[in-house]
Design a protein around this motif. Structure first.
Motif, PDB file in Angstrom:
ATOM      1  N   ASP A  68      31.352 -23.460  29.297  1.00  0.00           N
ATOM      2  CA  ASP A  68      30.243 -23.503  28.351  1.00  0.00           C
ATOM      3  C   ASP A  68      29.062 -24.209  28.992  1.00  0.00           C
ATOM      4  OD1 ASP A  68      31.655 -22.354  26.124  1.00  0.00           O
ATOM      5  OD2 ASP A  68      32.664 -24.283  25.834  1.00  0.00           O
ATOM      6  N   ARG A  69      27.919 -23.521  29.057  1.00  0.00           N
ATOM      7  CA  ARG A  69      26.722 -24.206  29.529  1.00  0.00           C
ATOM      8  C   ARG A  69      26.351 -25.330  28.560  1.00  0.00           C
ATOM      9  NH1 ARG A  69      24.934 -19.180  30.624  1.00  0.00           N
ATOM     10  NH2 ARG A  69      23.329 -19.211  28.991  1.00  0.00           N
ATOM     11  N   ALA A  70      25.492 -26.218  28.995  1.00  0.00           N
ATOM     12  CA  ALA A  70      25.121 -27.390  28.194  1.00  0.00           C
ATOM     13  C   ALA A  70      24.644 -26.981  26.806  1.00  0.00           C
ATOM     14  CB  ALA A  70      24.024 -28.178  28.904  1.00  0.00           C
ATOM     15  N   ASP A 124      28.449 -30.803  26.067  1.00  0.00           N
ATOM     16  CA  ASP A 124      27.405 -31.680  25.533  1.00  0.00           C
ATOM     17  C   ASP A 124      26.018 -31.088  25.775  1.00  0.00           C
ATOM     18  OD1 ASP A 124      29.336 -33.548  24.799  1.00  0.00           O
ATOM     19  OD2 ASP A 124      29.176 -34.641  26.705  1.00  0.00           O
ATOM     20  N   PRO A 125      25.066 -31.390  24.899  1.00  0.00           N
ATOM     21  CA  PRO A 125      23.689 -30.938  25.128  1.00  0.00           C
ATOM     22  C   PRO A 125      23.079 -31.604  26.359  1.00  0.00           C
ATOM     23  CG  PRO A 125      24.011 -31.685  22.859  1.00  0.00           C
ATOM     24  CD  PRO A 125      25.213 -32.119  23.634  1.00  0.00           C
ATOM     25  N   ASP A 126      22.033 -30.987  26.880  1.00  0.00           N
ATOM     26  CA  ASP A 126      21.285 -31.523  28.010  1.00  0.00           C
ATOM     27  C   ASP A 126      19.856 -31.770  27.550  1.00  0.00           C
ATOM     28  OD1 ASP A 126      20.150 -32.192  30.407  1.00  0.00           O
ATOM     29  OD2 ASP A 126      20.313 -30.201  31.306  1.00  0.00           O
ATOM     30  N   GLU A 127      19.451 -33.016  27.515  1.00  0.00           N
ATOM     31  CA  GLU A 127      18.120 -33.365  27.024  1.00  0.00           C
ATOM     32  C   GLU A 127      17.046 -33.190  28.091  1.00  0.00           C
ATOM     33  OE1 GLU A 127      17.810 -33.836  23.916  1.00  0.00           O
ATOM     34  OE2 GLU A 127      19.981 -33.902  23.563  1.00  0.00           O
ATOM     35  N   SER A 128      17.438 -32.777  29.292  1.00  0.00           N
ATOM     36  CA  SER A 128      16.476 -32.662  30.394  1.00  0.00           C
ATOM     37  C   SER A 128      15.898 -31.265  30.556  1.00  0.00           C
ATOM     38  CB  SER A 128      17.142 -33.095  31.715  1.00  0.00           C
ATOM     39  OG  SER A 128      17.555 -34.434  31.654  1.00  0.00           O
TER      40      SER A 128
END
Length: 290
Positions: free
Chosen positions: A59-61, A67-71
């Motif tokens: 699963d991609r971010a 987990d989500p990626d805030e970047s």
């Protein structure tokens, strides 16, 4: 008897990326989904391929259980995550498989990991051989789609819609996972973030490409235009054909149907083409599919 699937995580500095492995054999097959999609893209293909190879879907971010990626979710960020999971989970010769926007991800990855990635399978990929303005025109409805998903997820209306549209080919636990995970706020925000970064990322790919790995490559096109004499109007199919021509050992085939979501509509076709590549990689390394 179904092949057992194992779930785990790759730990990065500030987040986790979820993956599932299944099957065994001397060759790994590593899958990348398209824009805004999770490992569920491969729910029908992975079990078929796990009968003759070691397989990994992830699963991609922000999607699935990752987990989500805030970047941000530009191409380079997606590629870095792809390589992180690949490096952590693959310890043998590998075939990488990419659907849609996952296509350029796996091709660039193959150039970055030539000692590991020995073959590439592309499934109706987004190709930087196409001019950016042509690609963006073809995808002009995406802003509405990804924006609407955010609203529908907030209203708790997205889950049943996913079950009746994109994931209608799945059943049982695979369907439940796909619609529950695909309708979370993390998932729809990640999809929206990927789309917002797509235009600039695709233009950069086009300007620096085409990115053709020096390995065996098979590309599958949706059968959008059945007439041979009219297929020149299918600019994406033409780009796929050109990719196969540029590869040192390239093959271009058409799916039976015109649906873009070939892994869900024609999983046996995808698995068959992957098996051929696994056989080639296995023969070169002295082994092959079981």
């Amino acid at each position: 008897m179904p092949v057992e699937r194992k779930s785990s995580f790759v730990l990065l500095a500030d987040r986790r990326l979820h993956y599932c492995s299944a099957g065994d054999g001397p060759v790994s097959v590593f899958f990348e989904a398209g824009m805004g999609k999770s490992r569920s893209t491969w729910s029908l293909v992975q079990p078929l391929v796990a009968e003759f190879a070691h397989t990994i879907v992830y699963d991609r971010a922000g999607h699935g259980l990752s987990d989500p990626d805030e970047s941000g979710r530009d191409f380079d960020r997606i590629l870095d995550d792809h390589l992180a999971v690949l490096d952590a989970t693959v310890d043998r010769p590998c075939v990488v498989v990419g659907h849609s926007y996952g296509g350029p991800v796996v091709r660039v990855a193959a150039n970055r990991r030539p000692d590991t990635i020995m073959a590439v399978a592309l499934v109706d990929e987004v190709s930087e051989i196409c001019k950016p303005e042509r690609m963006m025109a073809a995808m002009r409805g995406a802003s509405v789609l990804y924006g609407a998903q955010v609203v529908l997820a907030r209203l708790k209306l997205l889950r049943p819609l996913l079950g009746k549209s994109y994931y209608r080919y799945l059943q049982g636990e695979a369907l439940r996972e796909a619609v529950e995970e695909g309708s979370t706020m993390n998932s729809v925000r990640a999809a929206w973030s990927e789309w917002r970064a797509f235009g600039e990322s695709f233009t950069a790919l086009h300007d620096s490409g085409p990115h053709i790995p020096e390995v065996s490559l098979t590309t599958i096109s949706s059968n959008r235009i059945r007439s041979e004499k009219d297929r020149g109007r299918d600019f994406l199919g033409a780009a796929h054909r050109r990719t196969a021509e540029l590869a040192p050992s390239g093959r271009h085939v058409y799916a039976e149907h015109r649906n873009h979501y070939i892994p869900l509509v024609e999983p046996h076709l995808v698995a068959r083409e992957i098996r051929d590549l696994v056989g080639q990689v296995g023969a070169a390394s002295g082994s092959g599919p079981r």
